[in-house]
Design an enzyme around this catalytic site. Structure first.
Site, short mmCIF file in Angstrom:
data_model
loop_
_atom_site.label_atom_id
_atom_site.label_comp_id
_atom_site.label_asym_id
_atom_site.label_seq_id
_atom_site.Cartn_x
_atom_site.Cartn_y
_atom_site.Cartn_z
CB CYS A 86 4.39 -3.23 33.20
SG CYS A 86 5.67 -4.00 32.19
CG HIS A 194 7.17 -2.25 37.23
ND1 HIS A 194 6.16 -3.16 37.40
CD2 HIS A 194 7.72 -2.51 36.02
CE1 HIS A 194 6.10 -3.96 36.33
NE2 HIS A 194 7.03 -3.57 35.47
CD GLU A 196 4.73 -2.45 40.55
OE1 GLU A 196 4.94 -3.41 39.79
OE2 GLU A 196 4.58 -1.27 40.13
#
Length: 217
Positions: A86, A194, A196
């Site tokens: 990002c 994302h 994560e």
């Protein structure tokens, strides 16, 4: 050996990343403050999402001058793995480690939703575990995620097989549905989704695990 997660003023995903890599995947991880210059002992470095330096001027424009990123250029040149997520992807383009630019979304709205993605290239360790034409779902959360580049740059990305991920349904107007790309050497990856946030089953998905496991594979 461990993973370094760079922390800028304004970062807000560094703790998410730390939890994903160390809490979920058991990878030794340390936070690296933006003023540090020593990347010794790190096998990989992550530039997390957020609003580095408040995204003043434009996303990543100030962060690219941080002392730690001058060391990161050398780290990447020597083959160290670098992952930008990002805002981290935006920083990598500002820094010149990846080509092109991330601009305002097509409809000028902040987008926060799950994105269906397809693997466009599995030539690098980042995507190899998904396989060519693999499918995955990762969250996106950005206002400036529209990837743009010149026709010559796009051709070079295609020739180098550097387009790693594409949106199955383009949410932001990125050229060629690009959601993530690598450098020609394959050790630097930038993506807007994302991974994560898709590692812990408690949060509803684990499609990001294979990508993050590549940090130490």
């Amino acid at each position: 050996m461990s993973i370094g997660v760079v922390v800028f003023p304004g970062s807000n995903c560094d703790r998410d990343m730390h939890w994903a890599t160390e809490g979920c995947l058991g990878m030794p991880t340390r936070r690296v403050w933006h003023e540090e210059t020593d990347l010794g002992g790190l096998e990989a470095v992550v530039l997390p999402g957020g609003f580095s330096y408040g995204d003043y001027l434009r996303c990543g424009a100030i962060a690219r001058f941080a002392p730690v990123l001058q060391s990161l250029v050398d780290f990447a040149a020597k083959g160290g793995r670098v992952l930008g997520i990002c805002n981290g992807f935006q920083v990598l383009t500002e820094l010149g480690l990846l080509p092109g630019a991330l601009t305002r979304n097509r409809d000028l709205h902040f987008i926060c939703e799950d994105a269906q993605l397809s693997v466009s290239s599995a030539r690098t360790p980042w995507m190899s575990r998904y396989g060519a034409e693999g499918q995955l779902t990762l969250p996106i959360a950005h206002g400036e995620g529209r990837y743009q580049c010149t026709p010559d740059t796009l051709k070079r990305l295609q020739d180098d097989d550097s387009i790693a991920l594409r949106y199955s349904s383009n949410p932001n107007g990125s050229v060629e549905d690009i959601a993530g790309l690598t450098n020609a050497q394959g050790n630097v990856l930038g993506l807007m989704p994302h991974p994560e946030r898709a590692c812990d089953p408690v949060t509803g998905g684990t499609d990001g695990r294979h990508l993050l496991e590549a940090l130490l594979s």
